[in-house]
Design a protein around this motif. Sequence first.
Motif, PDB file in Angstrom:
ATOM      1  N   VAL A   1     -12.508  -4.088  -1.304  1.00  0.00           N
ATOM      2  CA  VAL A   1     -11.392  -2.684  -0.171  1.00  0.00           C
ATOM      3  C   VAL A   1     -10.481  -2.796  -1.029  1.00  0.00           C
ATOM      4  CG1 VAL A   1      -9.569  -3.839   0.785  1.00  0.00           C
ATOM      5  CG2 VAL A   1     -11.781  -4.685   1.804  1.00  0.00           C
ATOM      6  N   HIS A   2      -9.752  -2.739  -2.478  1.00  0.00           N
ATOM      7  CA  HIS A   2      -9.630  -2.672  -3.534  1.00  0.00           C
ATOM      8  C   HIS A   2      -9.639  -1.219  -3.626  1.00  0.00           C
ATOM      9  CE1 HIS A   2      -7.524  -1.298  -7.124  1.00  0.00           C
ATOM     10  NE2 HIS A   2      -7.048  -3.127  -7.146  1.00  0.00           N
ATOM     11  N   ALA A   3     -10.904  -1.050  -3.819  1.00  0.00           N
ATOM     12  CA  ALA A   3     -11.112   0.788  -4.332  1.00  0.00           C
ATOM     13  C   ALA A   3     -11.203   1.176  -3.229  1.00  0.00           C
ATOM     14  CB  ALA A   3     -12.690   0.457  -4.875  1.00  0.00           C
ATOM     15  N   TYR A   4     -11.465   1.303  -2.504  1.00  0.00           N
ATOM     16  CA  TYR A   4     -11.655   2.180  -1.523  1.00  0.00           C
ATOM     17  C   TYR A   4      -9.951   2.149  -0.735  1.00  0.00           C
ATOM     18  CZ  TYR A   4     -10.500   3.418   3.787  1.00  0.00           C
ATOM     19  OH  TYR A   4      -9.846   3.824   4.910  1.00  0.00           O
ATOM     20  N   LEU A   5      -9.098   1.090  -0.159  1.00  0.00           N
ATOM     21  CA  LEU A   5      -7.750   1.314  -1.320  1.00  0.00           C
ATOM     22  C   LEU A   5      -7.024   2.171  -1.890  1.00  0.00           C
ATOM     23  CD1 LEU A   5      -5.941  -1.815   0.845  1.00  0.00           C
ATOM     24  CD2 LEU A   5      -6.319   0.007   1.842  1.00  0.00           C
ATOM     25  N   CYS A   6      -7.232   1.999  -3.128  1.00  0.00           N
ATOM     26  CA  CYS A   6      -6.725   3.409  -4.276  1.00  0.00           C
ATOM     27  C   CYS A   6      -7.871   4.682  -4.333  1.00  0.00           C
ATOM     28  CB  CYS A   6      -7.387   2.817  -5.578  1.00  0.00           C
ATOM     29  SG  CYS A   6      -7.431   1.488  -6.563  1.00  0.00           S
ATOM     30  N   ALA A   7      -9.124   4.513  -3.234  1.00  0.00           N
ATOM     31  CA  ALA A   7      -9.241   5.989  -3.310  1.00  0.00           C
ATOM     32  C   ALA A   7      -7.954   6.582  -1.975  1.00  0.00           C
ATOM     33  CB  ALA A   7     -10.625   5.980  -3.074  1.00  0.00           C
ATOM     34  N   SER A   8      -8.336   5.663  -0.852  1.00  0.00           N
ATOM     35  CA  SER A   8      -7.539   6.223   0.199  1.00  0.00           C
ATOM     36  C   SER A   8      -6.244   6.400  -0.068  1.00  0.00           C
ATOM     37  CB  SER A   8      -6.877   5.104   1.183  1.00  0.00           C
ATOM     38  OG  SER A   8      -6.577   4.960   2.137  1.00  0.00           O
ATOM     39  N   PHE A   9      -5.391   5.719  -1.040  1.00  0.00           N
ATOM     40  CA  PHE A   9      -3.643   6.074  -0.915  1.00  0.00           C
ATOM     41  C   PHE A   9      -4.095   7.142  -2.063  1.00  0.00           C
ATOM     42  CE2 PHE A   9      -0.155   6.502  -4.345  1.00  0.00           C
ATOM     43  CZ  PHE A   9       1.447   5.987  -2.975  1.00  0.00           C
ATOM     44  N   ALA A  10      -5.061   8.110  -2.718  1.00  0.00           N
ATOM     45  CA  ALA A  10      -5.561   9.184  -4.079  1.00  0.00           C
ATOM     46  C   ALA A  10      -5.257  10.341  -2.892  1.00  0.00           C
ATOM     47  CB  ALA A  10      -5.950   8.809  -4.597  1.00  0.00           C
ATOM     48  N   MET A  11      -5.379  10.265  -2.035  1.00  0.00           N
ATOM     49  CA  MET A  11      -5.395  11.425  -0.926  1.00  0.00           C
ATOM     50  C   MET A  11      -3.819  11.425  -0.568  1.00  0.00           C
ATOM     51  SD  MET A  11      -8.457   9.989   1.599  1.00  0.00           S
ATOM     52  CE  MET A  11      -7.586  10.525   3.055  1.00  0.00           C
TER      53      MET A  11
ATOM     54  N   TYR B   1       1.388  -0.806   0.364  1.00  0.00           N
ATOM     55  CA  TYR B   1      -0.263  -0.310   0.141  1.00  0.00           C
ATOM     56  C   TYR B   1       0.939   1.425   0.122  1.00  0.00           C
ATOM     57  CZ  TYR B   1      -3.398   3.648   1.099  1.00  0.00           C
ATOM     58  OH  TYR B   1      -3.934   4.916   1.875  1.00  0.00           O
ATOM     59  N   ALA B   2       1.949   1.000   0.930  1.00  0.00           N
ATOM     60  CA  ALA B   2       2.245   2.094   0.684  1.00  0.00           C
ATOM     61  C   ALA B   2       3.351   2.978   0.044  1.00  0.00           C
ATOM     62  CB  ALA B   2       3.351   2.716   1.807  1.00  0.00           C
ATOM     63  N   ARG B   3       3.975   1.863  -1.726  1.00  0.00           N
ATOM     64  CA  ARG B   3       4.376   1.945  -2.610  1.00  0.00           C
ATOM     65  C   ARG B   3       3.005   2.481  -3.582  1.00  0.00           C
ATOM     66  NH1 ARG B   3       5.793  -3.433  -1.638  1.00  0.00           N
ATOM     67  NH2 ARG B   3       5.052  -4.853  -3.079  1.00  0.00           N
ATOM     68  N   GLY B   4       1.830   2.118  -3.110  1.00  0.00           N
ATOM     69  CA  GLY B   4       0.822   2.431  -3.456  1.00  0.00           C
ATOM     70  C   GLY B   4       0.255   1.271  -5.006  1.00  0.00           C
ATOM     71  N   ASP B   5       0.909  -0.109  -4.897  1.00  0.00           N
ATOM     72  CA  ASP B   5       0.701  -1.537  -5.374  1.00  0.00           C
ATOM     73  C   ASP B   5      -0.677  -1.708  -4.872  1.00  0.00           C
ATOM     74  OD1 ASP B   5       1.054  -3.877  -6.194  1.00  0.00           O
ATOM     75  OD2 ASP B   5       3.123  -3.977  -6.372  1.00  0.00           O
ATOM     76  N   ILE B   6      -1.650  -1.153  -4.992  1.00  0.00           N
ATOM     77  CA  ILE B   6      -2.758  -2.007  -4.493  1.00  0.00           C
ATOM     78  C   ILE B   6      -3.385  -3.219  -4.848  1.00  0.00           C
ATOM     79  CG2 ILE B   6      -5.612  -1.243  -4.371  1.00  0.00           C
ATOM     80  CD1 ILE B   6      -2.977   0.801  -3.011  1.00  0.00           C
TER      81      ILE B   6
ATOM     82  N   TYR C   1       1.759   9.679   7.786  1.00  0.00           N
ATOM     83  CA  TYR C   1       2.347  11.148   7.805  1.00  0.00           C
ATOM     84  C   TYR C   1       2.618  11.626   6.610  1.00  0.00           C
ATOM     85  CZ  TYR C   1       7.555   9.583   8.735  1.00  0.00           C
ATOM     86  OH  TYR C   1       8.195   9.525   8.716  1.00  0.00           O
ATOM     87  N   GLY C   2       2.806  12.341   6.303  1.00  0.00           N
ATOM     88  CA  GLY C   2       2.825  13.012   4.842  1.00  0.00           C
ATOM     89  C   GLY C   2       2.365  14.277   4.624  1.00  0.00           C
ATOM     90  N   VAL C   3       2.576  13.743   3.203  1.00  0.00           N
ATOM     91  CA  VAL C   3       1.591  15.314   3.143  1.00  0.00           C
ATOM     92  C   VAL C   3       0.026  15.089   1.764  1.00  0.00           C
ATOM     93  CG1 VAL C   3       1.630  17.597   0.882  1.00  0.00           C
ATOM     94  CG2 VAL C   3       3.742  16.507   2.447  1.00  0.00           C
ATOM     95  N   LEU C   4      -0.703  15.386   2.096  1.00  0.00           N
ATOM     96  CA  LEU C   4      -1.797  14.935   0.770  1.00  0.00           C
ATOM     97  C   LEU C   4      -2.054  16.088  -0.240  1.00  0.00           C
ATOM     98  CD1 LEU C   4      -4.077  15.813   4.307  1.00  0.00           C
ATOM     99  CD2 LEU C   4      -3.525  13.224   3.193  1.00  0.00           C
ATOM    100  N   ALA C   5      -3.198  15.157  -1.077  1.00  0.00           N
ATOM    101  CA  ALA C   5      -2.640  15.537  -2.163  1.00  0.00           C
ATOM    102  C   ALA C   5      -2.947  16.946  -2.236  1.00  0.00           C
ATOM    103  CB  ALA C   5      -4.002  15.154  -2.917  1.00  0.00           C
TER     104      ALA C   5
END
Length: 139
Positions: free
Chosen positions: A68-78, A32-37, A102-106
């Motif tokens: 869950v895949h759709a949820y994690l995609c939307a979450s990562f896109a933030m 998830y952290a690397r965007g590989d949903i 933690y980090g910077v949001l879109a």
Amino acid sequence: MTSSPADPVNPADPADPADPDVALVLAAYAAYARGDIDAAVAGLDPEVEWVEPEEFPNGGARRGRDAVHAYLCASFAMWRELHSEPVAYRRGGEVVVVHHAYGVLADGGALDVTVADVFTVRGGRVVRMHAYADPAEVL
């Protein structure tokens, strides 16, 4: 499925990363952290039950790997920039993860949050995940 207060998580005693259930869950966080949903959901049962707190963006309950895949995609896109620091613990048959993200949001804002996620793994697949906005509810 939750454990009783008599079965607490000891924050000073992380789980053995060689435990196959722990390794499965931590690999999903890394993906998830690397965007590989796709890799993040690979270890989920096709009928997984996934519950996020209502106060989370897009929070609520989902059933099934595709949901869950759709949820994690939307979450990562933030996230524009995400740092993920999961620490896993064993609590009986569950894997409890205290996750510091933690980090910077879109939108350019900063976010620093720590949550707890409780996983039930059976037969090498995650069959249930229940997230808690306040790790104290689990710890």
